[in-house]
Enzyme design. Structure first.
Site, PDB file in Angstrom:
ATOM      1  N   ASN A 156      39.834  58.806  39.138  1.00  0.00           N
ATOM      2  CA  ASN A 156      38.516  59.178  38.640  1.00  0.00           C
ATOM      3  C   ASN A 156      38.616  59.517  37.153  1.00  0.00           C
ATOM      4  OD1 ASN A 156      39.127  62.148  38.387  1.00  0.00           O
ATOM      5  ND2 ASN A 156      39.417  61.899  40.601  1.00  0.00           N
ATOM      6  N   ASP A 224      39.455  61.769  47.174  1.00  0.00           N
ATOM      7  CA  ASP A 224      39.163  62.047  48.577  1.00  0.00           C
ATOM      8  C   ASP A 224      39.933  61.119  49.522  1.00  0.00           C
ATOM      9  OD1 ASP A 224      37.325  64.139  48.113  1.00  0.00           O
ATOM     10  OD2 ASP A 224      35.774  62.673  47.600  1.00  0.00           O
TER      11      ASP A 224
END
Length: 349
Positions: A156, A224
């Site tokens: 990210n 995640d």
């Protein structure tokens, strides 16, 4: 550089009409001696006042910070060690450095002048309230990289700037800080113990090893999901269909810390949201078992930027801070953490 007068002589006709060295000594909030040579350290330890530096050092009541710089053998000489110890024990002096490495005299070892950033950080600690002195703090920062194959990964946009700013602020406040960092292009804050990791599983293991602690601040933007199995070789582009990636969940670091047998007294999580920021943060706090959630809207350029606007969600409600530099956000958060610890009276076991 500063536009101010430079004192080079103890008796300067231009300054001594009002006893200039005493005026300088009285005005100082902090006196930094950089570089502090073996000779100067010896004269300071003997209480001499035969030049501008030693006279001001003897006359001031401000804290004294020494940044030693000399040959490795001079630094390791018992007399130098005794002089430094005397300045610390008798005069309450503070020392930053010396660094270890190649010296101007072509020797290698301790004796290098501390880096300017380290000297500034040491000065900042002396000028900051030591509200977290004796406290242990573990912080996570940055992204995690979850490998797809040897050259590709899931990640990210987290830069790690906010987590690193919090680590620096906690260290300035006197805490013993362990910073578990994902891959970032940032320098380690002075006084911080940094543990580098890459994946979420590595980060989870490093956080567990850092416990017990008084505070856990989970700032990292942990991926995640990860691939169920990373390809051992680079995946080739064959045909028109992209490869199917089988994903599995990564460990929930924040939730695991919140229920750990060595749970910190204060567990703080972060929530990067793009909509319904406060509502999602409230739900996350309950679901994860955290004491606080610090939430922010990352729909703009917050990730990688230098400013942030956060909401601190706790069982007492929501405190919203205005947009400010990430360093200021860190200072505000550390101040609130220190206040919460004082009220609870907790310390790590």
């Amino acid at each position: 550089l500063t536009g101010r007068a430079v004192m080079t002589d103890l008796v300067d006709p231009g300054q001594e009409h009002d006893i200039g060295h005493i005026r300088v000594a009285d005005r100082a909030d902090l006196m930094i001696v950089a570089p502090a040579t073996a000779n100067l350290i010896a004269r300071l330890a003997a209480g001499m006042a035969d030049d501008a530096v030693t006279a001001v050092a003897l006359a001031t009541r401000a804290p004294l910070l020494l940044a030693p710089s000399m040959n490795v053998n001079m630094w390791q000489h018992p007399l130098t060690a005794a002089n430094v110890r005397r300045l610390i024990d008798v005069a309450g002096a503070h020392v930053v450095g010396p660094g270890d490495g190649f010296l101007a005299c072509r020797w290698t070892g301790p004796g290098r002048l501390a880096e300017p950033a380290d000297i500034v950080a040491a000065a900042a600690r002396l000028r900051s309230a030591q509200d977290l002195a004796g406290r242990a703090v573990v912080i996570t920062a940055g992204p995690t990289h979850e490998p797809i194959d040897p050259v590709r990964y899931i990640a990210n946009r987290s830069s790690g700037k906010q987590g690193y700013a919090i680590a620096a602020a906690a260290a300035r406040a006197g805490a013993k800080v362990t910073l578990v960092s994902g891959p970032v292009a940032l320098a380690t804050p002075p006084g911080v113990n940094r543990v580098d990791v890459e994946t979420a599983r590595e980060m989870a293991d490093a956080v567990k090893r850092a416990l017990p602690a008084d505070v856990a601040i989970m700032v990292a933007a942990v991926a995640d999901w990860r691939t169920l199995e990373a390809a051992p070789e680079k995946m080739k582009k064959r045909g028109s269909a992209p490869p199917a990636l089988r994903l599995t969940e990564n460990p929930d670091i924040l939730a695991s810390v919140a229920v750990h047998e060595k749970r910190p007294k204060l567990v703080v999580g972060f929530a990067a949201e793009t909509e319904q920021v406060i509502d999602h943060a409230k739900e996350k706090r309950k679901r994860k078992g955290a004491d606080w959630i610090v939430a922010n809207d990352v729909s703009g350029d917050v990730m990688g930027g230098n400013a942030n606007a956060v909401h601190i969600v706790s069982d007492k409600g929501v405190e919203s801070l205005p947009e400010m530099p990430k360093d200021d956000v860190a200072a505000a958060l550390v101040e609130r953490i220190a206040d919460a610890l004082v009220k609870s009276g907790s310390r790590s076991r």
